[in-house]
Motif scaffolding. Structure first.
Motif, PDB file in Angstrom:
ATOM      1  N   ALA A 285       1.095  -1.041   8.855  1.00 34.73           N
ATOM      2  CA  ALA A 285       0.361  -2.296   9.632  1.00 34.73           C
ATOM      3  C   ALA A 285       0.143  -1.239  11.249  1.00 34.73           C
ATOM      4  O   ALA A 285      -0.982  -1.935  11.482  1.00 34.73           O
ATOM      5  CB  ALA A 285       1.357  -3.051  10.677  1.00 34.73           C
ATOM      6  N   ASP A 286       0.267  -0.557  11.266  1.00 33.56           N
ATOM      7  CA  ASP A 286      -0.023   0.204  13.187  1.00 33.56           C
ATOM      8  C   ASP A 286      -1.500   0.767  12.484  1.00 33.56           C
ATOM      9  O   ASP A 286      -1.996   0.963  13.861  1.00 33.56           O
ATOM     10  CB  ASP A 286       0.969   1.397  12.667  1.00 33.56           C
ATOM     11  CG  ASP A 286       0.208   2.327  14.740  1.00 33.56           C
ATOM     12  OD1 ASP A 286       0.332   1.251  15.278  1.00 33.56           O
ATOM     13  OD2 ASP A 286       0.272   3.422  14.268  1.00 33.56           O
ATOM     14  N   SER A 287      -1.862   1.373  10.753  1.00 32.14           N
ATOM     15  CA  SER A 287      -2.889   2.171  11.186  1.00 32.14           C
ATOM     16  C   SER A 287      -4.065   1.239  10.926  1.00 32.14           C
ATOM     17  O   SER A 287      -5.022   1.333  10.991  1.00 32.14           O
ATOM     18  CB  SER A 287      -3.171   2.751   9.673  1.00 32.14           C
ATOM     19  OG  SER A 287      -2.502   1.795   8.667  1.00 32.14           O
ATOM     20  N   MET A 288      -3.823  -0.211  10.856  1.00 33.72           N
ATOM     21  CA  MET A 288      -4.493  -1.257  10.621  1.00 33.72           C
ATOM     22  C   MET A 288      -4.695  -2.259  12.273  1.00 33.72           C
ATOM     23  O   MET A 288      -5.651  -3.236  12.298  1.00 33.72           O
ATOM     24  CB  MET A 288      -4.052  -2.435   9.448  1.00 33.72           C
ATOM     25  CG  MET A 288      -3.843  -1.931   8.628  1.00 33.72           C
ATOM     26  SD  MET A 288      -2.891  -3.413   7.291  1.00 33.72           S
ATOM     27  CE  MET A 288      -4.340  -4.660   7.300  1.00 33.72           C
ATOM     28  N   GLY A 289      -4.015  -1.489  13.229  1.00 36.87           N
ATOM     29  CA  GLY A 289      -4.585  -2.231  14.314  1.00 36.87           C
ATOM     30  C   GLY A 289      -3.543  -3.254  14.339  1.00 36.87           C
ATOM     31  O   GLY A 289      -3.312  -3.675  15.642  1.00 36.87           O
TER      32      GLY A 289
END
Length: 210
Positions: A162-166
């Motif tokens: 989720a963090d990598s997707m912003g």
């Protein structure tokens, strides 16, 4: 006629005039002196043995205290390292809100469906304990520990995605834990959810409301 000064027996006329005891008394005195010398040597040896014993006990006690101190220091060092790693993990971990709700106010962007899978093996000892618990009943703490560990891993993996997707939140979170194979073999955890971006004001209001 001269007599023995110890037992009073008559001494021979031809006996050495410088001797005031008979041969028997002289022999007994020699035996008594030898026994007394042996007793004195034994007492001296006993004192030395007692002194050595006390020194050995003191040495063992000092070694025990030193080992206990080393154990405490090592435990404190490990606890400090564990706390530092935990703090580092908290600093590096993405700030992602997790919720099982599917309708959350303030969602600005739905970034997509995400999923993660993780497995955890407990080893032979856990397998044995789990098998015994399955046979006789009761609570398997080893198996519960594995479940908690694999759940943390899968949530961490999902949070990274989720963090990598912003995203700053995961809604509709579902976590499923199952056992692979026979009892105690492998634990599988699957997590799914929707990565979303929630406006900060709405997220703050939601956190304060909770």
């Amino acid at each position: 006629m001269k007599h023995c000064i110890t037992c009073g027996r008559s001494l021979s006329f031809f006996r050495d005039k410088t001797k005031d005891q008979c041969d028997w008394c002289i022999e007994q005195d020699a035996k008594n002196a030898a026994q007394e010398q042996k007793a004195a040597e034994w007492r001296a040896g006993a004192a030395e043995r007692e002194e050595r014993r006390l020194k050995m006990e003191q040495t063992r006690e000092a070694d025990r205290l030193r080992e206990e101190k080393a154990t405490r220091d090592e435990r404190a060092r490990r606890d400090t390292q564990r706390e530092l790693r935990r703090q580092q993990h908290l600093r590096n971990a993405p700030d992602i809100t997790l919720t099982s709700e599917t309708s959350v106010p303030g969602v600005k962007h739905r970034l997509g469906f995400i999923s993660a899978d993780c497995t955890e093996g407990g080893g032979m000892m856990r397998d044995l304990k789990a098998g015994l618990t399955d046979s006789f009943g009761g609570r398997s703490e080893a198996f519960e520990t594995s479940i908690q560990a694999v759940r943390r891993k899968v949530l961490k993996e999902l949070t990274k995605q989720a963090d990598s997707m912003g995203a700053n939140a995961i809604i509709g979170l579902r976590v499923h834990v199952s056992n692979m194979g026979d009892v105690g073999k492998m634990v599988l955890a699957s997590a799914t959810g929707t990565a979303v971006y929630i406006e900060q004001d709405a997220a703050s209001d939601r956190s304060s409301g909770e």
